[in-house]
Each structure stands twice: as structure tokens, then as C-alpha cells.
Design a protein around this motif. Structure first.
Motif, PDB file in Angstrom:
ATOM      1  N   VAL A  47     -20.007   6.887  17.013  1.00 27.50           N
ATOM      2  CA  VAL A  47     -20.486   5.910  17.806  1.00 27.50           C
ATOM      3  C   VAL A  47     -19.544   5.423  18.868  1.00 27.50           C
ATOM      4  CG1 VAL A  47     -21.767   3.447  18.141  1.00 27.50           C
ATOM      5  CG2 VAL A  47     -22.210   5.143  16.102  1.00 27.50           C
ATOM      6  N   VAL A  48     -19.523   5.655  20.130  1.00 24.75           N
ATOM      7  CA  VAL A  48     -18.660   5.086  20.920  1.00 24.75           C
ATOM      8  C   VAL A  48     -19.290   4.077  21.723  1.00 24.75           C
ATOM      9  CG1 VAL A  48     -17.235   5.547  23.093  1.00 24.75           C
ATOM     10  CG2 VAL A  48     -17.806   7.371  21.433  1.00 24.75           C
ATOM     11  N   LEU A  49     -18.756   2.813  21.838  1.00 24.64           N
ATOM     12  CA  LEU A  49     -19.220   1.621  22.287  1.00 24.64           C
ATOM     13  C   LEU A  49     -18.460   1.208  23.500  1.00 24.64           C
ATOM     14  CD1 LEU A  49     -19.999  -0.329  18.960  1.00 24.64           C
ATOM     15  CD2 LEU A  49     -21.712   0.597  20.415  1.00 24.64           C
ATOM     16  N   THR A  50     -19.091   0.302  24.493  1.00 22.86           N
ATOM     17  CA  THR A  50     -18.278  -0.369  25.277  1.00 22.86           C
ATOM     18  C   THR A  50     -18.242  -1.848  24.743  1.00 22.86           C
ATOM     19  OG1 THR A  50     -19.117   1.172  27.367  1.00 22.86           O
ATOM     20  CG2 THR A  50     -18.478  -1.183  27.638  1.00 22.86           C
ATOM     21  N   ALA A  51     -17.196  -2.581  24.637  1.00 20.64           N
ATOM     22  CA  ALA A  51     -17.127  -3.915  24.025  1.00 20.64           C
ATOM     23  C   ALA A  51     -16.000  -4.420  24.829  1.00 20.64           C
ATOM     24  CB  ALA A  51     -16.926  -3.913  22.574  1.00 20.64           C
ATOM     25  N   ASP A  52     -15.940  -5.817  25.041  1.00 16.85           N
ATOM     26  CA  ASP A  52     -14.813  -6.651  25.522  1.00 16.85           C
ATOM     27  C   ASP A  52     -13.800  -6.836  24.529  1.00 16.85           C
ATOM     28  OD1 ASP A  52     -16.093  -7.016  27.774  1.00 16.85           O
ATOM     29  OD2 ASP A  52     -17.229  -8.805  27.126  1.00 16.85           O
ATOM     30  N   SER A  53     -13.857  -6.498  23.048  1.00 16.83           N
ATOM     31  CA  SER A  53     -12.624  -6.541  22.279  1.00 16.83           C
ATOM     32  C   SER A  53     -13.185  -5.766  21.005  1.00 16.83           C
ATOM     33  CB  SER A  53     -12.671  -8.081  21.822  1.00 16.83           C
ATOM     34  OG  SER A  53     -13.881  -8.455  20.953  1.00 16.83           O
ATOM     35  N   ARG A  54     -12.150  -5.483  20.284  1.00 19.06           N
ATOM     36  CA  ARG A  54     -12.307  -4.898  19.093  1.00 19.06           C
ATOM     37  C   ARG A  54     -13.415  -5.862  18.100  1.00 19.06           C
ATOM     38  NH1 ARG A  54      -8.460  -1.062  15.840  1.00 19.06           N
ATOM     39  NH2 ARG A  54      -7.510  -1.262  17.862  1.00 19.06           N
ATOM     40  N   GLU A  55     -13.026  -6.932  18.075  1.00 22.08           N
ATOM     41  CA  GLU A  55     -14.022  -7.724  17.456  1.00 22.08           C
ATOM     42  C   GLU A  55     -15.506  -7.512  17.677  1.00 22.08           C
ATOM     43  OE1 GLU A  55     -15.397  -9.992  14.221  1.00 22.08           O
ATOM     44  OE2 GLU A  55     -13.492  -8.985  14.442  1.00 22.08           O
ATOM     45  N   GLU A  56     -15.662  -7.576  18.950  1.00 25.14           N
ATOM     46  CA  GLU A  56     -17.097  -7.298  19.371  1.00 25.14           C
ATOM     47  C   GLU A  56     -17.632  -6.124  19.132  1.00 25.14           C
ATOM     48  OE1 GLU A  56     -19.550  -7.834  23.429  1.00 25.14           O
ATOM     49  OE2 GLU A  56     -17.503  -7.236  23.678  1.00 25.14           O
ATOM     50  N   ALA A  57     -16.965  -4.990  19.153  1.00 25.39           N
ATOM     51  CA  ALA A  57     -17.465  -3.703  18.659  1.00 25.39           C
ATOM     52  C   ALA A  57     -17.599  -3.644  17.112  1.00 25.39           C
ATOM     53  CB  ALA A  57     -16.317  -2.615  19.037  1.00 25.39           C
ATOM     54  N   ARG A  58     -16.857  -4.404  16.274  1.00 28.94           N
ATOM     55  CA  ARG A  58     -16.927  -4.253  15.015  1.00 28.94           C
ATOM     56  C   ARG A  58     -18.249  -5.163  14.677  1.00 28.94           C
ATOM     57  NH1 ARG A  58     -12.598  -4.121  11.558  1.00 28.94           N
ATOM     58  NH2 ARG A  58     -11.345  -4.781  13.073  1.00 28.94           N
ATOM     59  N   MET A  59     -18.470  -6.300  15.473  1.00 27.77           N
ATOM     60  CA  MET A  59     -19.806  -7.141  15.203  1.00 27.77           C
ATOM     61  C   MET A  59     -20.992  -6.318  15.378  1.00 27.77           C
ATOM     62  SD  MET A  59     -18.431 -10.924  16.243  1.00 27.77           S
ATOM     63  CE  MET A  59     -20.278 -11.522  15.901  1.00 27.77           C
ATOM     64  N   MET A  60     -20.913  -5.373  16.654  1.00 27.45           N
ATOM     65  CA  MET A  60     -22.206  -4.543  16.946  1.00 27.45           C
ATOM     66  C   MET A  60     -22.590  -3.616  15.939  1.00 27.45           C
ATOM     67  SD  MET A  60     -21.954  -3.545  21.022  1.00 27.45           S
ATOM     68  CE  MET A  60     -20.257  -3.864  21.403  1.00 27.45           C
ATOM     69  N   MET A  61     -21.324  -3.096  15.306  1.00 27.39           N
ATOM     70  CA  MET A  61     -21.591  -2.007  14.166  1.00 27.39           C
ATOM     71  C   MET A  61     -21.979  -2.623  12.853  1.00 27.39           C
ATOM     72  SD  MET A  61     -21.201   0.982  15.538  1.00 27.39           S
ATOM     73  CE  MET A  61     -21.631   1.689  14.040  1.00 27.39           C
ATOM     74  N   GLU A  62     -21.574  -3.797  12.572  1.00 35.22           N
ATOM     75  CA  GLU A  62     -21.886  -4.480  11.192  1.00 35.22           C
ATOM     76  C   GLU A  62     -23.257  -5.080  11.388  1.00 35.22           C
ATOM     77  OE1 GLU A  62     -18.977  -7.637  10.710  1.00 35.22           O
ATOM     78  OE2 GLU A  62     -17.508  -6.008  10.065  1.00 35.22           O
ATOM     79  N   ASN A  63     -23.744  -5.312  12.633  1.00 33.81           N
ATOM     80  CA  ASN A  63     -25.258  -5.657  12.724  1.00 33.81           C
ATOM     81  C   ASN A  63     -26.003  -4.358  12.864  1.00 33.81           C
ATOM     82  OD1 ASN A  63     -24.797  -8.310  13.106  1.00 33.81           O
ATOM     83  ND2 ASN A  63     -24.317  -8.360  15.032  1.00 33.81           N
TER      84      ASN A  63
END
Length: 72
Positions: A47-63
Motif C-alpha cells: 500500500v502506497v499512501l499520501t500522508a502529511d506524516s509517518r504517524e498519519e500513514a500509520r494511523m490510516m493503516m491501523e484503521n
């Protein structure tokens, strides 16, 4: 993830995967998802995401429902 998951979903796993795909489609609609798909061997996905931070990307995946339900 069990090795034969993709070939032998239980009804419960299939339901979770359907929600997982809807979740990814929503991220795509929001322009947060760049790419998602299985590897050639099918043993993992990417999965390749566009996020403002690593934490935001992690949260998207954890959700992601498949992550929350430990299918992936």
C-alpha cells in the motif's frame, strides 16, 4: 496472515475483506491512496499512501479493517 488466506476465505474473513476493499476505495477517493495490491506470490500486499506524516500513514493503516481484525 495464514498462507492460504486468499484461496480459502471463511465467510467472516470475506466480510472483513469486503470492508477492507471499501476502506481502500475510500482512501483512493480522498486521494490518500496511490497504489494497493498483492505481491506476485500473493504472500503480502503493498500500500502506497499520501500522508502529511509517518504517524498519519500509520494511523490510516491501523484503521484498515483487515489490519484491525489481524487478517493482514
Amino acid at each position: 496472515m495464514r498462507p492460504d488466506l486468499i484461496e480459502s476465505f471463511t465467510p467472516e474473513e470475506e466480510a472483513v475483506m469486503n470492508v477492507h476493499f471499501r476502506y481502500l476505495k475510500n482512501l483512493l477517493k480522498e486521494k490518500r491512496l496511490v497504489f494497493a495490491g498483492p505481491s506476485e506470490e500473493g504472500k503480502f500486499g503493498l500500500v502506497v499512501l499520501t500522508a502529511d506524516s509517518r504517524e498519519e500513514a500509520r494511523m490510516m493503516m491501523e484503521n484498515d479493517p483487515a489490519i484491525r481484525e489481524k487478517l493482514m
